[in-house]
Design an enzyme around this catalytic site. Structure first.
Site, PDB file in Angstrom:
ATOM      1  N   ASN A  11       0.874  -1.177   0.000  1.00  0.00           N
ATOM      2  CA  ASN A  11       0.000   0.000   0.000  1.00  0.00           C
ATOM      3  C   ASN A  11       0.907   1.222   0.000  1.00  0.00           C
ATOM      4  O   ASN A  11       1.497   1.552   1.021  1.00  0.00           O
ATOM      5  CB  ASN A  11      -0.893  -0.037   1.248  1.00  0.00           C
ATOM      6  CG  ASN A  11      -1.748   1.211   1.384  1.00  0.00           C
ATOM      7  OD1 ASN A  11      -1.797   2.046   0.479  1.00  0.00           O
ATOM      8  ND2 ASN A  11      -2.418   1.344   2.517  1.00  0.00           N
ATOM      9  N   LYS A  13       0.123   4.223  -0.204  1.00  0.00           N
ATOM     10  CA  LYS A  13      -0.509   5.396   0.419  1.00  0.00           C
ATOM     11  C   LYS A  13      -0.280   6.627  -0.474  1.00  0.00           C
ATOM     12  O   LYS A  13      -0.227   6.493  -1.690  1.00  0.00           O
ATOM     13  CB  LYS A  13       0.005   5.570   1.848  1.00  0.00           C
ATOM     14  CG  LYS A  13      -0.158   4.277   2.671  1.00  0.00           C
ATOM     15  CD  LYS A  13       0.102   4.441   4.136  1.00  0.00           C
ATOM     16  CE  LYS A  13      -0.102   3.087   4.837  1.00  0.00           C
ATOM     17  NZ  LYS A  13       0.096   3.152   6.273  1.00  0.00           N
ATOM     18  N   HIS A  99      -9.314   1.120   5.174  1.00  0.00           N
ATOM     19  CA  HIS A  99      -8.037   1.329   5.854  1.00  0.00           C
ATOM     20  C   HIS A  99      -8.246   2.284   7.031  1.00  0.00           C
ATOM     21  O   HIS A  99      -9.052   3.217   6.937  1.00  0.00           O
ATOM     22  CB  HIS A  99      -7.006   1.895   4.871  1.00  0.00           C
ATOM     23  CG  HIS A  99      -5.616   1.852   5.422  1.00  0.00           C
ATOM     24  ND1 HIS A  99      -5.170   2.766   6.342  1.00  0.00           N
ATOM     25  CD2 HIS A  99      -4.597   0.974   5.239  1.00  0.00           C
ATOM     26  CE1 HIS A  99      -3.914   2.462   6.685  1.00  0.00           C
ATOM     27  NE2 HIS A  99      -3.554   1.373   6.024  1.00  0.00           N
ATOM     28  N   GLU A 101      -6.613   4.671   8.020  1.00  0.00           N
ATOM     29  CA  GLU A 101      -6.380   6.079   7.678  1.00  0.00           C
ATOM     30  C   GLU A 101      -7.615   6.688   7.014  1.00  0.00           C
ATOM     31  O   GLU A 101      -7.898   7.878   7.184  1.00  0.00           O
ATOM     32  CB  GLU A 101      -5.128   6.191   6.791  1.00  0.00           C
ATOM     33  CG  GLU A 101      -3.865   5.957   7.620  1.00  0.00           C
ATOM     34  CD  GLU A 101      -2.701   5.342   6.874  1.00  0.00           C
ATOM     35  OE1 GLU A 101      -2.673   5.387   5.632  1.00  0.00           O
ATOM     36  OE2 GLU A 101      -1.801   4.800   7.553  1.00  0.00           O
ATOM     37  N   GLU A 169      -4.877  -4.839  10.713  1.00  0.00           N
ATOM     38  CA  GLU A 169      -3.855  -3.823  10.904  1.00  0.00           C
ATOM     39  C   GLU A 169      -4.094  -3.099  12.226  1.00  0.00           C
ATOM     40  O   GLU A 169      -4.921  -2.168  12.285  1.00  0.00           O
ATOM     41  CB  GLU A 169      -3.893  -2.790   9.774  1.00  0.00           C
ATOM     42  CG  GLU A 169      -3.658  -3.375   8.396  1.00  0.00           C
ATOM     43  CD  GLU A 169      -3.097  -2.333   7.433  1.00  0.00           C
ATOM     44  OE1 GLU A 169      -2.029  -2.586   6.887  1.00  0.00           O
ATOM     45  OE2 GLU A 169      -3.703  -1.271   7.250  1.00  0.00           O
ATOM     46  N   GLY A 175       3.197   2.207  10.838  1.00  0.00           N
ATOM     47  CA  GLY A 175       4.216   3.251  10.705  1.00  0.00           C
ATOM     48  C   GLY A 175       4.971   3.564  11.985  1.00  0.00           C
ATOM     49  O   GLY A 175       5.645   4.591  12.080  1.00  0.00           O
ATOM     50  N   SER A 215       3.868  -2.143  10.274  1.00  0.00           N
ATOM     51  CA  SER A 215       5.316  -2.248  10.480  1.00  0.00           C
ATOM     52  C   SER A 215       5.888  -3.605  10.096  1.00  0.00           C
ATOM     53  O   SER A 215       6.853  -4.069  10.699  1.00  0.00           O
ATOM     54  CB  SER A 215       5.680  -1.901  11.929  1.00  0.00           C
ATOM     55  OG  SER A 215       5.362  -0.548  12.207  1.00  0.00           O
ATOM     56  N   GLY A 237       5.305   1.326   4.580  1.00  0.00           N
ATOM     57  CA  GLY A 237       6.649   1.881   4.419  1.00  0.00           C
ATOM     58  C   GLY A 237       7.610   0.982   3.656  1.00  0.00           C
ATOM     59  O   GLY A 237       8.325   1.432   2.752  1.00  0.00           O
TER      60      GLY A 237
HETATM   61  P1  13P Z   1       3.388   0.376   7.573  1.00  0.00           P
HETATM   62  O1  13P Z   1       3.897  -0.911   6.951  1.00  0.00           O
HETATM   63  O2  13P Z   1       4.101   1.578   7.086  1.00  0.00           O
HETATM   64  O3  13P Z   1       3.334   0.254   9.060  1.00  0.00           O
HETATM   65  O4  13P Z   1       1.886   0.556   7.060  1.00  0.00           O
HETATM   66  C1  13P Z   1       1.011  -0.500   7.168  1.00  0.00           C
HETATM   67  C2  13P Z   1      -0.244  -0.145   6.480  1.00  0.00           C
HETATM   68  O5  13P Z   1      -0.993   0.706   6.939  1.00  0.00           O
HETATM   69  C3  13P Z   1      -0.532  -0.815   5.200  1.00  0.00           C
HETATM   70  O6  13P Z   1      -1.815  -0.577   4.780  1.00  0.00           O
END
Ligand code: 13P
Length: 252
Positions: A11, A13, A99, A101, A169, A175, A215, A237
């Site tokens: 992802n 983002k 998600h 977010e 998640e 993150g 993460s 990330g």
């Molecule tokens: P990270 O791998 O950056 O923690 O993000 C996970 C995520 O939200 C994937 O959708």
């Protein structure tokens, strides 16, 4: 041996411009083409505006493409949104919905997520439905309650192992470089599979892929991906660097 094919999903983002997207997707396509048959499925979910650019670069490779979100409606007066037909037209076979977010930034409820997933299904896209507890909910001992409620509310009728992937998640792990212990991840995934079975039946739930996200990185991927109820990863990330994402995939 599980019949569930491991899904390694990136992802991106809101990251990357044309040149970076081309380099990242191109690097991954090169690696996929060089190894030939692999045991896992690779999915990348670029920002909507970069999907056509990435589609051109990964064409002919085994890499799948997905949107990061879709609107619940088929078309119309929804400024700034993307429909499932648009995603499909641009070459996507998957769409992430719900998600954390989006739940936070856009106030998406379980019902909104449910409607979006149903729209993805209606257009032949595989919905990657995201769930997960916040740190406060975890500290309050509500992890299973919250995830159970999100499964009940966010997974639409008509969901099957073919058209649906669940991504667990934990919000506090996204993150942050922090993850639950492997035992905690396995316990939550097994619980989620049980809750999913109440909605779609034991047989479909047993075949549905449940990804871990938060993460995941080249260092912890091997241990996480080896857990019995973890069927892949949704990676933020570490999906932005060819070598990191590829190393994660090598642990599938
Ligand atoms: P990270 O791998 O950056 O923690 O993000 C996970 C995520 O939200 C994937 O959708």
């Amino acid at each position: 041996m599980s019949a569930r094919r491991t899904l390694i999903a990136g992802n991106w983002k809101m990251n990357g411009l044309t040149a970076e997207a081309k380099a990242l997707a191109g690097g991954l396509a090169e690696k996929m083409n060089a190894v030939g048959d692999v045991d896992f499925e690779m999915l990348i979910c670029p920002p909507a505006i970069l999907i056509p650019v990435v589609a051109a670069v990964v064409q002919g490779s085994n890499i799948k493409l997905g949107g990061q979100d879709n609107h619940a409606n088929a078309a119309g007066a929804h400024t700034g949104d993307t429909s499932t037909a648009m995603l499909k037209d641009a070459g996507c076979t998957y769409a992430i919905v719900g998600h954390s977010e989006r739940r936070t930034d856009h106030g998406e409820t379980d019902q909104v997520v449910n409607d979006k997933a149903a729209a993805a299904h209606a257009n032949g896209l595989i919905a990657v439905i995201c769930i997960g507890e916040t740190e406060a909910q975890r500290d309050a001992g509500k992890t299973l309650d919250v995830n159970g409620r999100q499964i009940a509310g966010s997974v639409p009728d008509g969901s099957t192992a073919e058209n649906t992937v669940i991504a667990y998640e934990p919000v506090w792990a996204i993150g942050t470089g922090r993850t639950p212990t492997s035992q905690e991840v396995q316990d939550v995934h097994a619980f989620i599979r049980g809750e999913l079975a109440k909605k779609i039946g034991d047989n479909e739930a047993a075949k549905t892929r449940i990804l871990y996200g938060g993460s995941m990185n080249p260092k912890n991927a091997k241990e996480l991906l080896a857990l019995p109820d973890v069927d892949g990863g949704l990676i933020g990330g570490a999906s932005l660097k060819v070598d990191d994402f590829w190393t994660v995939a090598q642990n599938a």
